[in-house]
Motif scaffolding. Structure first.
Motif, PDB file in Angstrom:
ATOM      1  N   HIS A 372     -40.780 -22.166 -24.513  1.00 58.92           N
ATOM      2  CA  HIS A 372     -40.620 -23.134 -23.379  1.00 58.92           C
ATOM      3  C   HIS A 372     -42.116 -22.915 -22.567  1.00 58.92           C
ATOM      4  O   HIS A 372     -42.535 -22.096 -22.449  1.00 58.92           O
ATOM      5  CB  HIS A 372     -39.352 -23.063 -22.713  1.00 58.92           C
ATOM      6  CG  HIS A 372     -38.241 -23.367 -23.782  1.00 58.92           C
ATOM      7  ND1 HIS A 372     -37.631 -22.519 -24.404  1.00 58.92           N
ATOM      8  CD2 HIS A 372     -37.588 -24.556 -23.485  1.00 58.92           C
ATOM      9  CE1 HIS A 372     -36.475 -23.075 -25.149  1.00 58.92           C
ATOM     10  NE2 HIS A 372     -36.590 -24.245 -24.612  1.00 58.92           N
ATOM     11  N   GLU A 394     -38.988 -32.526 -18.859  1.00 61.91           N
ATOM     12  CA  GLU A 394     -38.471 -31.150 -18.026  1.00 61.91           C
ATOM     13  C   GLU A 394     -36.849 -31.134 -17.374  1.00 61.91           C
ATOM     14  O   GLU A 394     -36.440 -32.316 -16.925  1.00 61.91           O
ATOM     15  CB  GLU A 394     -39.534 -30.927 -16.750  1.00 61.91           C
ATOM     16  CG  GLU A 394     -40.659 -30.620 -17.259  1.00 61.91           C
ATOM     17  CD  GLU A 394     -41.385 -30.219 -15.852  1.00 61.91           C
ATOM     18  OE1 GLU A 394     -42.316 -29.309 -16.000  1.00 61.91           O
ATOM     19  OE2 GLU A 394     -41.600 -30.929 -14.961  1.00 61.91           O
ATOM     20  N   ILE A 418     -38.500 -26.665 -16.685  1.00 64.35           N
ATOM     21  CA  ILE A 418     -38.754 -26.053 -18.047  1.00 64.35           C
ATOM     22  C   ILE A 418     -38.767 -27.122 -19.041  1.00 64.35           C
ATOM     23  O   ILE A 418     -37.904 -27.867 -18.890  1.00 64.35           O
ATOM     24  CB  ILE A 418     -37.477 -24.928 -18.248  1.00 64.35           C
ATOM     25  CG1 ILE A 418     -37.793 -23.868 -17.031  1.00 64.35           C
ATOM     26  CG2 ILE A 418     -37.704 -24.294 -19.704  1.00 64.35           C
ATOM     27  CD1 ILE A 418     -36.848 -22.920 -17.231  1.00 64.35           C
ATOM     28  N   ARG A 419     -39.487 -27.146 -19.971  1.00 63.95           N
ATOM     29  CA  ARG A 419     -39.496 -28.198 -21.203  1.00 63.95           C
ATOM     30  C   ARG A 419     -40.186 -27.193 -22.250  1.00 63.95           C
ATOM     31  O   ARG A 419     -40.572 -26.340 -22.440  1.00 63.95           O
ATOM     32  CB  ARG A 419     -40.668 -29.146 -21.055  1.00 63.95           C
ATOM     33  CG  ARG A 419     -41.952 -28.583 -20.658  1.00 63.95           C
ATOM     34  CD  ARG A 419     -42.789 -29.908 -20.004  1.00 63.95           C
ATOM     35  NE  ARG A 419     -44.241 -29.722 -19.905  1.00 63.95           N
ATOM     36  CZ  ARG A 419     -45.208 -29.660 -21.095  1.00 63.95           C
ATOM     37  NH1 ARG A 419     -45.125 -29.984 -22.012  1.00 63.95           N
ATOM     38  NH2 ARG A 419     -46.615 -29.372 -20.313  1.00 63.95           N
ATOM     39  N   PRO A 420     -39.784 -28.033 -23.555  1.00 65.53           N
ATOM     40  CA  PRO A 420     -40.249 -27.236 -24.834  1.00 65.53           C
ATOM     41  C   PRO A 420     -41.642 -27.176 -24.932  1.00 65.53           C
ATOM     42  O   PRO A 420     -42.485 -28.239 -24.387  1.00 65.53           O
ATOM     43  CB  PRO A 420     -39.297 -28.089 -25.735  1.00 65.53           C
ATOM     44  CG  PRO A 420     -38.589 -28.906 -25.035  1.00 65.53           C
ATOM     45  CD  PRO A 420     -38.852 -28.938 -23.741  1.00 65.53           C
TER      46      PRO A 420
END
Length: 421
Positions: A372, A394, A418-420
């Motif tokens: 991430h 996100e 947070i995002r992949p």
């Protein structure tokens, strides 16, 4: 009569009450004050010049050993359950040389309970053995032999620039440290010795210790870098020295010193909590609310990470009514800071490729962790809605790690985005 009685509420010695004794000891060590002044006058200008070219933050990995907690022998088994709940793998605790012989079995059992975690033991000086080097060597031999194979990292001495802790000059501390150095050189070369354990932004004491002629070497440099008297960790002292720049200057001094590595441990930091006297270690003037304590805890760690120059931050401490994550005045009470610390470990433990930026009072720490990409955003003053700061893919989490909705305001409370990858 004990010249350095212990305050069990705030886990530190009381101020010296015998004024005649204090005056006599300071007079005995006044020659070293001149050496401190002269060394500082010579080294500070060079260190400041180095500092000006040593302020890039670079990148750092927040491995498991970055986030550390201080624990205490006398605060019981409950600490290990709490450490497991936090998933904290790095701890520091104090061994008091004055009672080691009498409590050896208790200390040994405690160290064994710490196995599987990275352990730093702080060897707290006893005023009787500071000048009795044969007695000091004897107890240090006992300590190192008892913990052989169980602990390899020791902070030698604590808070050397406060006379209530027993040292009245840096030279006196260096002589003390040298006994441990000789033991390491002769019998325990695998040990890591840490010092000089100067508290607060008083780097003239640090310079005196690290540019002496004493036969010592600090494998890692410890600093009790409290900034609580300035309020928020972004606040400055002497114009430009916020937390990051204090760390940068510390690192410059380490790089210049022939007596140390540049591996830095911040072995104590906290904010005292309002309304907790006599457990608070300072007066009410310096104390903060539990909400400020929680947000300052996170922001201090983020800034230490941002510096790229700190190996471990040890929060002081897990259980303490006046300044800890847990209040035990009426059973076990989790402060908000406990949740903040747990979320910090979850989102930042093992993070890589950290990049820090600051624009118009807005701070951003970017990182990659376990597939991430993340950002931590906060502001010293302003506020914006999380919806205006979040990218389409996100997810937002508040400082306690709870999912955040679009109405959340990002400001003095940091927010994780947070995002992949």
């Amino acid at each position: 009569m004990d010249k350095h009685p212990w305050d069990h509420h705030s886990d530190q010695p009381y101020p010296i009450r015998d004024r005649a004794y204090k005056k006599r000891m300071k007079r005995r060590h006044r020659k070293d004050l001149l050496k401190l002044v002269l060394t500082s006058l010579m080294v500070f200008p060079i260190a400041l010049l180095h500092f000006l070219f040593n302020r890039n933050t670079g990148m750092q990995r927040a491995d498991a050993s970055f986030f550390g907690l201080c624990i205490n022998l006398d605060k019981g088994e409950e600490q290990f359950r709490l450490l497991d709940e936090l998933d904290c793998q790095t701890v520091q605790f104090r061994v008091f040389l004055r009672d080691f012989t009498q409590r050896k079995d208790e200390y040994l059992a405690f160290v064994k309970r710490c196995q599987g975690r990275h352990l730093l033991i702080t060897l707290v000086q006893d005023s009787d053995c500071i000048d009795d080097h044969s007695g000091l060597r004897s107890v240090l031999e006992d300590v190192f032999a008892t913990f052989n194979g169980l602990c390899s990292e020791y902070q030698v001495g604590n808070t050397i620039n406060r006379t209530k802790w027993g040292f009245f000059s840096v030279r006196q501390y260096l002589d003390f440290y040298q006994v441990a150095q000789q033991l390491k050189d002769e019998k325990y070369p695998e040990l890591t010795l840490v010092g000089p354990s100067v508290i607060d932004f008083e780097y003239h004491y640090l310079i005196r210790a690290m540019f002496s002629l004493a036969n010592v070497h600090f494998d890692k440099v410890s600093s009790l870098l409290y900034v609580d008297r300035r309020g928020a960790p972004e606040n400055t002292q002497l114009g430009i020295f916020d937390t990051v720049n204090k760390i940068n200057l510390l690192h410059s001094i380490c790089r210049l010193s022939p007596k140390s590595s540049d591996r830095i441990l911040l072995t104590e930091v906290n904010w005292p909590l309002s309304g907790t006297a006599p457990w608070a270690p300072t007066s009410e003037t310096e104390c903060v609310s539990e909400d400020d304590y929680a947000r300052f805890l996170l922001r201090y760690h983020l800034l230490a990470l941002a510096s790229g120059k700190v190996e471990t931050v040890y929060w002081h401490q897990l259980i303490a009514p006046g300044y800890g994550l847990i209040d035990t005045r009426e059973g076990i009470r989790y402060r908000t800071a406990f949740k903040v610390y747990r979320a910090m470990l979850k989102h930042l433990g093992g993070a890589e490729q950290l990049r820090y930026s600051e624009t118009d009072g807005w701070h951003c720490l970017e990182f990659i962790q376990q597939g991430h990409k993340g950002r931590v955003l906060w502001s010293e003053q302003g506020q914006k809605s999380v919806a205006s700061l979040t990218k389409p893919d996100e997810a937002a989490f508040d400082l306690c790690g709870e999912p955040a909705d679009a109405d959340l305001q990002v400001g003095t409370d940091p927010v994780y985005l947070i995002r992949p990858v």
